[in-house]
Design a protein around this motif. Sequence first.
Motif, short mmCIF file in Angstrom:
data_model
loop_
_atom_site.label_atom_id
_atom_site.label_comp_id
_atom_site.label_asym_id
_atom_site.label_seq_id
_atom_site.Cartn_x
_atom_site.Cartn_y
_atom_site.Cartn_z
N VAL A 38 -0.15 6.17 30.98
CA VAL A 38 -0.24 7.26 30.00
C VAL A 38 1.15 7.58 29.44
O VAL A 38 1.34 7.72 28.22
N ARG A 39 2.13 7.69 30.33
CA ARG A 39 3.49 8.03 29.90
C ARG A 39 4.09 6.95 29.01
O ARG A 39 4.81 7.25 28.05
N MET A 40 3.79 5.69 29.29
CA MET A 40 4.32 4.61 28.45
C MET A 40 3.71 4.68 27.05
O MET A 40 4.41 4.51 26.04
N GLY A 41 2.42 4.95 26.98
CA GLY A 41 1.78 5.09 25.67
C GLY A 41 2.33 6.26 24.89
O GLY A 41 2.51 6.18 23.66
N GLN A 42 2.60 7.36 25.59
CA GLN A 42 3.15 8.53 24.90
C GLN A 42 4.59 8.27 24.43
O GLN A 42 4.96 8.69 23.33
N ARG A 43 5.37 7.56 25.24
CA ARG A 43 6.74 7.28 24.81
C ARG A 43 6.74 6.34 23.61
O ARG A 43 7.56 6.49 22.71
#
Length: 364
Positions: A230-235
């Motif tokens: 999730v965090r990679m997609g948001q970044r």
Amino acid sequence: MSPPATALWWLVTLFLGVQLAVLLINAATFPVLAPAEPVRRRRVSLLVPARNEAATLPETLPGLLAQGAAEVIVLDDNSTDDTLRVLQGFAAEHPQLRVLRGEPLPAGWGGKNWACYQLAGAASGELVVFTDADVFWERGALGALLAFAERHDAVYASVWPRQRTHTLFERLTVPLIDLILLGYLPYPAVRRTRDAAFSAGNGQCMLWTRSAYLQVGGHRAFRDEVLEDVRMGQRAKGKGLKVALALGGELLSTRMYRSAEETVAGFSKNIVAAHGGRPQLVASLLLNTLAYTLAWPLSLWHPLWLVPAAMGAFQRALTCFKTRRSPLEAFLQPLMAFPLWRVGWRALLSRTYTWKGRTYGGAS
């Protein structure tokens, strides 16, 4: 109804109403993978972290090997079962399969994050696709994924496979993944805004161009994150990269867990992080219990409670229709609170979690 009861009714109805509005938008707009051929021919590396997957790989690996990727790399992450032996057997018959033996887990890393970091370092493809060992790739799935990314001009694309559920406990809990995705993340905002909050990721299937993967910092930048996908997609979204998300439809599917205990362990490892903390988790458990379960008996006391009760059931039916599951599962929605509290209680009581034989610190 009394003023406190009326206030609760409005809270629950608005809670469900917002989700239902988002869900209706996504029912019409959220993409679903469909058979297609990519226009550009690019070298693709399919990357699979595997820890204690000896029982799963014989079911899923043949589909991966049939995708036509330049290479399929599977990393045995220090498994304690026969994973390595199974992989070596496949490698003897499939030259495009490379089997890596994972290095010991360093301090400060999550196991899957470390495995994916090693896989990315070994890959030679212009495009890297991370996928889990329990994901079933049907014929043509990779071509459909590449064509989807091309059509959206995306340098990062992630897919949510259709969930295979065999037991009642699985049917009660696992589809919540789809309900959360489709009820909270309006797809038009994913495509038309630059706000990082309107993005996500699913480690079960993530496609990156090599440059985009390096631009977000790769798995190294999220080494200790339990929600690294999730965090990679948001970044990626926050950096202005073009993002595309999709459902797996008939081309990608998975059976994540195979028992009630495994389901509880799997969900409890990241439910605190997903809510942002324990107080938020408690508030969410109470609200969801009131909305999806208690609304039905409360309707016997006052018929207005039938409104949120019916909204919750319709939510589940619409989610199932969109994700190619039986809409009859809507009848299970009133029972959702029971497994949800079992998962939540486990997460609330423990400051650590154990997964695949490793113990990690939990979220506060």
